[in-house]
Scaffold this active site. Structure first.
Site, mmCIF file in Angstrom:
data_model
loop_
_atom_site.group_PDB
_atom_site.id
_atom_site.type_symbol
_atom_site.label_atom_id
_atom_site.label_comp_id
_atom_site.label_asym_id
_atom_site.label_seq_id
_atom_site.Cartn_x
_atom_site.Cartn_y
_atom_site.Cartn_z
ATOM 1 N N ALA A 253 0.822 -1.223 0.000
ATOM 2 C CA ALA A 253 0.000 0.000 0.000
ATOM 3 C C ALA A 253 0.859 1.278 0.000
ATOM 4 O O ALA A 253 1.925 1.286 0.613
ATOM 5 C CB ALA A 253 -0.899 -0.012 1.242
ATOM 6 N N PRO A 254 0.417 2.342 -0.661
ATOM 7 C CA PRO A 254 -0.834 2.448 -1.435
ATOM 8 C C PRO A 254 -0.778 1.845 -2.836
ATOM 9 O O PRO A 254 -1.784 1.768 -3.520
ATOM 10 C CB PRO A 254 -1.046 3.965 -1.512
ATOM 11 N N GLY A 255 0.439 1.440 -3.300
ATOM 12 C CA GLY A 255 0.435 0.693 -4.555
ATOM 13 C C GLY A 255 1.367 1.188 -5.653
ATOM 14 O O GLY A 255 1.190 0.834 -6.816
ATOM 15 N N GLY A 256 2.385 1.965 -5.272
ATOM 16 C CA GLY A 256 3.331 2.448 -6.295
ATOM 17 C C GLY A 256 4.044 1.317 -7.022
ATOM 18 O O GLY A 256 4.237 1.369 -8.245
ATOM 19 N N ASP B 97 -1.011 -6.190 2.341
ATOM 20 C CA ASP B 97 -0.813 -5.027 3.221
ATOM 21 C C ASP B 97 -2.101 -4.800 4.005
ATOM 22 O O ASP B 97 -3.195 -4.953 3.449
ATOM 23 C CB ASP B 97 -0.493 -3.762 2.394
ATOM 24 N N ASP C 172 8.725 -3.913 -0.191
ATOM 25 C CA ASP C 172 9.181 -2.569 0.193
ATOM 26 C C ASP C 172 8.819 -2.305 1.657
ATOM 27 O O ASP C 172 8.481 -1.182 2.024
ATOM 28 C CB ASP C 172 8.495 -1.554 -0.762
ATOM 29 N N LYS D 76 16.233 -1.659 4.358
ATOM 30 C CA LYS D 76 16.417 -0.362 5.026
ATOM 31 C C LYS D 76 17.750 -0.411 5.766
ATOM 32 O O LYS D 76 18.106 -1.442 6.358
ATOM 33 C CB LYS D 76 15.294 -0.104 6.034
ATOM 34 N N ASP E 214 -0.446 -10.326 7.226
ATOM 35 C CA ASP E 214 0.914 -9.992 7.648
ATOM 36 C C ASP E 214 1.885 -10.678 6.678
ATOM 37 O O ASP E 214 1.869 -11.906 6.526
ATOM 38 C CB ASP E 214 1.131 -10.509 9.084
HETATM 39 C C1 LIG Z 1 7.082 2.012 2.223
HETATM 40 S S1 LIG Z 1 5.471 1.420 2.272
HETATM 41 C C2 LIG Z 1 5.276 0.633 0.741
HETATM 42 C C3 LIG Z 1 5.043 1.585 -0.376
HETATM 43 C C4 LIG Z 1 4.691 0.858 -1.657
HETATM 44 N N1 LIG Z 1 5.823 0.061 -2.159
HETATM 45 C C5 LIG Z 1 4.291 1.835 -2.724
HETATM 46 O O1 LIG Z 1 5.014 1.942 -3.718
HETATM 47 O O2 LIG Z 1 3.254 2.467 -2.601
HETATM 48 C C6 LIG Z 1 5.584 0.054 3.346
HETATM 49 C C7 LIG Z 1 4.283 -0.690 3.518
HETATM 50 O O3 LIG Z 1 4.569 -1.906 4.198
HETATM 51 C C8 LIG Z 1 3.451 -2.224 4.971
HETATM 52 N N2 LIG Z 1 3.851 -3.195 5.995
HETATM 53 C C9 LIG Z 1 4.688 -3.049 7.035
HETATM 54 N N3 LIG Z 1 4.809 -4.200 7.724
HETATM 55 C C10 LIG Z 1 4.021 -5.113 7.090
HETATM 56 C C11 LIG Z 1 3.714 -6.475 7.297
HETATM 57 N N4 LIG Z 1 4.252 -7.140 8.341
HETATM 58 N N5 LIG Z 1 2.867 -7.085 6.465
HETATM 59 C C12 LIG Z 1 2.332 -6.428 5.413
HETATM 60 N N6 LIG Z 1 2.598 -5.136 5.162
HETATM 61 C C13 LIG Z 1 3.422 -4.470 5.989
HETATM 62 C C14 LIG Z 1 2.972 -0.899 5.528
HETATM 63 O O4 LIG Z 1 1.599 -0.964 5.883
HETATM 64 C C15 LIG Z 1 3.235 0.052 4.357
HETATM 65 O O5 LIG Z 1 2.059 0.219 3.591
#
Ligand SMILES: C[S@@+](CC[C@H](N)C(=O)[O-])C[C@H]1O[C@@H](n2cnc3c(N)ncnc32)[C@H](O)[C@@H]1O
Length: 353
Positions: A217-220, A236, A272, A301, A256
């Site tokens: 999320a949000p989906g880039g 997500d 990501d 990271k 998760d």
């Molecule tokens: C940096 S953002 C991703 C942005 C995405 N790649 C984009 O382009 O829009 C990281 C995402 O990882 C999700 N996240 C973190 N821990 C997670 C988990 N254990 N399971 C699923 N999603 C997770 C967060 O909710 C967040 O939306």
């Protein structure tokens, strides 16, 4: 030439220096580094007179994670005559191997950006002079670089065209696609350009493939996969952009990512998630070893301190686990232009024993 200049993201000079020293040492090229933090470059000075020329010949530029561009160069030229820079510098060009074009580049800093116009106009005037004198033969295998620290301080050197970054300042500039729901989208696009040659795209990034996006999320990133006509499972708890869901190519699971298990394997897995690198690398390794995906791009990271040892440790863990599982894979990592406190890793499974 014994000076090797490395361009990097400002703030990553130490990582850049630690990495080049280690890789050079593995090739028997010894030396030391000079750097100033937040300048966007580091210098490796070899004890051998031709150490830098050997480095750009023997090392594979793709093995460098933190370096955006490298040039084997002469020691800094200080106090260049600002009334006639071309006359002052042209003699040095003859000390370098033959080059096919000239790039004059600033560092990627605020001061550097202020010099961009000067670099462009000086570069074009100097190129014209060199061409008129037959000093930039088009078939030469190297590129001439001038790294400008100010209007009177320059490094002048060369990089092999086939073993260096093909973009000025080592920066791949991409246009943000306005339909994409987040700027993160550019990280995946840059990763594909960097890790996968364009002529292989139709084979590896193509219509109909099945992909999973962990932390979507949000989906880039999902947008990039959908844009290539893939079918995407987006994992997500957060909401995905409506526009993506309307394509009919996305299945959103609020699960998760660390416990989700697919019932069928995917062509692609991308991730990501912002979490500890050691935790993410274990998850990525599991996906590869279990055979849940054939290819992946993911981010690691970086911690505030000990960034280089952390990256090395994670990549070593990945290599060891893949070897132990009898998997042959191509692994590459890069601190991409669109990455900040992270690096991007690409793995393609080549063979399973
Ligand atoms: C940096 S953002 C991703 C942005 C995405 N790649 C984009 O382009 O829009 C990281 C995402 O990882 C999700 N996240 C973190 N821990 C997670 C988990 N254990 N399971 C699923 N999603 C997770 C967060 O909710 C967040 O939306």
């Amino acid at each position: 030439m014994n000076h090797l200049l490395l361009y990097c993201r400002p703030g990553f000079e130490k990582e850049c220096a630690a990495e080049i020293r280690e890789l050079c040492e593995q090739q028997g090229i010894y030396g030391y580094c000079k750097l100033e933090e937040n300048t966007g470059y580091a210098l490796f000075i070899s004890h051998q007179p031709d150490g830098a020329s050997l480095a750009v010949e023997q090392l594979d530029f793709h093995d460098l994670v933190f370096t955006r561009q490298w040039i084997a160069c002469l020691p800094i030229l200080d106090e260049v005559d600002t009334n006639d820079r071309i006359a002052s510098l042209i003699g040095y060009v003859t000390e370098l191997p033959e080059c096919n074009e000239l790039w004059v580049e600033p560092s990627d800093t605020t001061e550097g950006r202020e010099m961009q116009r000067f670099c462009n106009s000086f570069g074009s005037a100097f190129s014209q002079t060199l061409r008129k004198q037959g000093m930039l033969p088009r078939k030469a295998a190297n590129r001439l670089h001038i790294f400008a620290l100010s209007g009177s301080r320059f490094y002048i050197g060369f990089a092999p065209v086939a073993n260096s970054a093909p973009w000025p300042m080592g920066i791949m500039r991409l246009k943000f696609p306005h339909q994409a729901p987040s700027r993160s989208t550019l990280k995946l696009e840059e990763a594909w350009h960097w890790f996968i040659p364009q002529k292989q795209w139709h084979q590896f990034i193509s219509s109909g493939k099945r992909a999973v996006d962990l932390g979507a999320a949000p989906g880039g990133w999902t947008w990039q996969l959908v844009n290539q006509n893939m079918f995407v499972t987006a994992i997500d708890n957060g909401p995905m952009a409506e526009s993506l869901m309307e394509t009919g190519q996305v299945t959103h699971l609020t699960e998760d990512a660390f416990t989700y298990q697919p019932y069928k394997s995917f062509d692609w897995m991308v991730c990501d998630i912002v979490d500890k690198p050691t935790r993410v690398i274990r998850l990525m390794t599991r996906w590869l070893v279990e055979g849940w995906c054939r290819e992946t791009v993911f981010n690691l990271k970086l911690p505030m301190k000990q960034r280089y040892p952390e990256v090395k440790g994670c990549l070593e863990y990945l290599h060891n686990e893949l070897n132990a599982a009898g998997l042959k894979a191509r692994v590459a990592a890069k601190h991409l232009y669109h990455d900040r406190e992270e690096i991007t890793v690409h793995v393609r499974v080549l063979d399973r024993n």
